[in-house]
Design a protein around this motif. Structure first.
Motif, PDB file in Angstrom:
ATOM      1  N   LEU A 118      28.669 -67.394   9.131  1.00  0.00           N
ATOM      2  CA  LEU A 118      27.609 -67.395  10.139  1.00  0.00           C
ATOM      3  C   LEU A 118      27.218 -65.960  10.459  1.00  0.00           C
ATOM      4  O   LEU A 118      27.948 -65.240  11.122  1.00  0.00           O
ATOM      5  CB  LEU A 118      28.083 -68.127  11.405  1.00  0.00           C
ATOM      6  CG  LEU A 118      28.521 -69.586  11.222  1.00  0.00           C
ATOM      7  CD1 LEU A 118      29.141 -70.119  12.499  1.00  0.00           C
ATOM      8  CD2 LEU A 118      27.337 -70.445  10.795  1.00  0.00           C
ATOM      9  N   LYS A 119      26.057 -65.543   9.993  1.00  0.00           N
ATOM     10  CA  LYS A 119      25.622 -64.162  10.186  1.00  0.00           C
ATOM     11  C   LYS A 119      25.015 -63.928  11.568  1.00  0.00           C
ATOM     12  O   LYS A 119      24.954 -62.785  12.037  1.00  0.00           O
ATOM     13  CB  LYS A 119      24.583 -63.806   9.109  1.00  0.00           C
ATOM     14  CG  LYS A 119      25.076 -63.993   7.688  1.00  0.00           C
ATOM     15  CD  LYS A 119      26.302 -63.138   7.413  1.00  0.00           C
ATOM     16  CE  LYS A 119      26.756 -63.307   5.959  1.00  0.00           C
ATOM     17  NZ  LYS A 119      27.994 -62.540   5.672  1.00  0.00           N
ATOM     18  N   GLU A 120      24.568 -64.996  12.242  1.00  0.00           N
ATOM     19  CA  GLU A 120      23.890 -64.811  13.528  1.00  0.00           C
ATOM     20  C   GLU A 120      24.851 -64.673  14.703  1.00  0.00           C
ATOM     21  O   GLU A 120      24.430 -64.446  15.836  1.00  0.00           O
ATOM     22  CB  GLU A 120      22.922 -65.970  13.795  1.00  0.00           C
ATOM     23  CG  GLU A 120      23.586 -67.348  13.930  1.00  0.00           C
ATOM     24  CD  GLU A 120      23.671 -68.102  12.624  1.00  0.00           C
ATOM     25  OE1 GLU A 120      23.376 -69.306  12.629  1.00  0.00           O
ATOM     26  OE2 GLU A 120      24.031 -67.485  11.600  1.00  0.00           O
ATOM     27  N   ILE A 121      26.158 -64.819  14.468  1.00  0.00           N
ATOM     28  CA  ILE A 121      27.158 -64.722  15.532  1.00  0.00           C
ATOM     29  C   ILE A 121      27.756 -63.323  15.560  1.00  0.00           C
ATOM     30  O   ILE A 121      28.208 -62.795  14.532  1.00  0.00           O
ATOM     31  CB  ILE A 121      28.281 -65.756  15.337  1.00  0.00           C
ATOM     32  CG1 ILE A 121      27.708 -67.175  15.283  1.00  0.00           C
ATOM     33  CG2 ILE A 121      29.308 -65.643  16.457  1.00  0.00           C
ATOM     34  CD1 ILE A 121      27.073 -67.642  16.555  1.00  0.00           C
ATOM     35  N   HIS A 122      27.743 -62.708  16.739  1.00  0.00           N
ATOM     36  CA  HIS A 122      28.328 -61.373  16.897  1.00  0.00           C
ATOM     37  C   HIS A 122      29.086 -61.305  18.218  1.00  0.00           C
ATOM     38  O   HIS A 122      28.604 -61.794  19.245  1.00  0.00           O
ATOM     39  CB  HIS A 122      27.249 -60.288  16.874  1.00  0.00           C
ATOM     40  CG  HIS A 122      27.778 -58.927  17.214  1.00  0.00           C
ATOM     41  ND1 HIS A 122      28.562 -58.194  16.358  1.00  0.00           N
ATOM     42  CD2 HIS A 122      27.644 -58.181  18.354  1.00  0.00           C
ATOM     43  CE1 HIS A 122      28.891 -57.055  16.933  1.00  0.00           C
ATOM     44  NE2 HIS A 122      28.351 -57.017  18.141  1.00  0.00           N
TER      45      HIS A 122
END
Length: 552
Positions: free
Chosen positions: A431-435
């Motif tokens: 999941l690239k949109e989670i930071h």
């Protein structure tokens, strides 16, 4: 209880659950015991006739007595003098003696069981502990033996010191693992004898049964005890920092642990138990040389803490299904300190007594003196706020029982730190949109189980919202019951309030990482270099949290 006495009670009151338990209790007290009693009488009647004959012969043979003047009255339990709701017990001359509580105060003590010993070899006994219907004795080899006291019938008189043993059936056992059927096989490969820990501070018997009837969980649900009762033996280790427990249905003996309060750093000088309630005491001196004290209690056994996989449980506070146990269980409760003035002092002798149904009916006692130096004990209900002093000037307390004058004025000593915080965790996912600004593993112990009361949490620090603090729990599995595995079943339980949040980041985390489910099964892997937390392959999304362990 009055409102001002309810402040220490950790669970709510649910009137609906009162009705549920009332039906179950009446069934337990009336129908089921009657059917079981009839069947038992039919099957054992021939043996009972022979047993009664032997018991009468035994009673005639073993007519030794100890005069009551030789034994101080018992108000608070010690290793060699104790009491339950039926009898007083003492150890003298390496044997067990007893007398009914309802007997005349000058009534003598008689031998318990056949000859006061736990076997025909007359193995010397060193300590004793009783609770409910159970009695525990430790012999000179540190082997623990236990028996039932509910098949002893005595005839007493309030006006005359003499009393009689009408019937006494006592069967001692040192075989600890008793799970029906399974124990016959497992005990062939594993030693069923239970030994106390070396140089322990206390070994205490606990029994929940007809005297306690049920317990209330943290959601207000009442749970009746199994018909066989709940027996637990607790052992406080040599330095007072660790509490181990054994249950007759657990082959792993004293490998089960309940962490002491204060994240495991509390040092218990002494421990008492009754009806699955633990009572801990620590004494110290402050910088002014005044004696101070700190006490904790907790209701905890293998069933109530949620480690028994055979019992249905839930982490969902909205689950009101009767008899489904809500977790997490009751935590340690710090009891109000006993204020000591002038000549008031405490001994390390403490007791817990069952005084009614439910875990709220426990009485705590601490032996000591009042401000005038009078001997007695302080007592209160477990959830009340105030202690009361009861005079017992008919006994004496040796100076060795009180706090030593050599104790330094440093306040309460603490044990070694056993749980740690790990920061800057790594998040691995597709999941690239989670930071996350930071990922923290809070109060993690390498001893593992949350039944130890360490409140481990995974904290996810977001950029736009308050950190998400998610409890991490662990329970034992079926293999652990048989002592075949030490692995745990880990669960991440997301508080419901996060699902009601309007914050977009919180919603994204719940949806993408946790699939909007509040409970997740996890694997927790530990090595010397790192801790890895990952969900099982049954989940829709795979995630992994990694925390590096810094070397010293």
């Amino acid at each position: 209880m009055e409102n001002d006495r309810d402040t220490l009670r950790p669970y709510p009151i649910d009137p609906f659950q009162d009705k549920v338990i009332e039906k179950v209790v009446f069934a337990k007290r009336r129908l089921i015991p009657r059917l079981a009693s009839i069947l038992f009488v039919i099957l054992t009647y021939p043996l009972k006739l022979l047993s009664k004959h032997n018991n009468k012969q035994s009673a005639l043979k073993n007519n030794e007595e100890i005069d009551s003047t030789e034994v101080p009255p018992i108000y608070v339990s010690t290793r060699t003098a104790t009491m339950d709701s039926k009898f007083y017990y003492i150890i003298r001359y390496s044997k067990i003696w007893f007398k009914p509580i309802g007997a005349h105060h000058n009534a003598p003590y008689k031998l318990f069981g056949d000859n006061g010993f736990i076997d025909q070899f007359q193995t010397p006994l060193t300590s004793i502990s009783v609770d409910g219907d159970n009695i525990l004795a430790i012999d000179q080899n540190e082997i623990i033996h236990y028996a039932k006291s509910n098949q002893i019938i005595c005839q007493v008189s309030f006006d005359c010191p003499q009393w009689k043993i009408i019937e006494s059936r006592v069967k001692w056992t040192q075989k600890w693992f008793n799970m029906d059927g399974v124990s016959l096989i497992v005990n062939l490969f594993k030693n069923p004898i239970l030994k106390s820990l070396k140089n322990n501070r206390n070994v205490c018997m606990s029994h929940k049964g007809l005297d306690t009837m049920y317990y209330t969980d943290m959601n207000g649900k009442k749970h009746p005890d199994p018909y066989v009762g709940v027996t637990t033996i607790y052992c406080l280790n040599e330095d007072g920092t660790r509490i181990f427990f054994a249950d007759p249905w657990l082959q792993n003996k004293f490998h089960n642990e309940l962490t002491t309060p204060e994240d495991g750093q509390f040092i218990a000088e002494s421990m008492a138990t009754s009806g699955s309630t633990l009572f801990l005491l620590q004494r110290a001196k402050n910088e002014f040389g005044q004696e101070i004290n700190k006490m904790y209690t907790r209701f905890a056994d293998f069933d109530s803490i949620g480690s028994n996989p055979a019992l249905t449980s839930t982490y969902n506070r909205k689950n009101y299904v009767p008899l489904v146990r809500f977790l997490p269980p009751e935590d340690w409760i710090q009891q109000p300190a006993i204020n000591l003035h002038e000549n008031a002092r405490l001994t390390k002798n403490i007791s817990v007594f069952q005084i009614g149904w439910g875990q709220n009916n426990r009485q705590l006692r601490v032996q000591g003196t009042d401000s005038d130096g009078n001997v007695g004990f302080y007592f209160k209900n477990i959830y009340e706020n105030h202690w009361t002093f009861q005079l017992t000037n008919n006994i004496e307390i040796s100076e060795e029982e009180f706090l030593s004058e050599s104790i330094p004025y440093i306040g309460f000593a603490k044990g070694p730190q056993i749980c740690f915080d790990y920061t800057n965790g790594e998040f691995h996912s597709n999941l690239k949109e989670i930071h996350f600004e930071n990922i923290i593993l809070e109060k993690f112990s390498h001893r593992g189980l949350n039944e130890r009361g360490l409140h481990t949490k995974l904290i996810l620090v977001l950029s736009s919202a308050l950190p998400m603090s998610i409890p991490l729990y662990a329970r034992r599995g079926w293999k652990s019951l048989l002592g075949l595995s030490k692995s745990n079943i880990w669960k991440l339980v997301i508080p419901f309030e996060y699902f009601q949040s309007d914050d977009r980041e919180v919603q994204l985390v719940l949806e993408k990482i946790f699939a909007n489910r509040f409970r997740h099964n996890l694997h927790v892997y530990e090595s010397k270099q790192q801790i890895v937390i990952t969900n099982t392959f049954l989940g829709k999304s795979k995630f992994k949290f990694i925390f590096k362990i810094k070397s010293d």
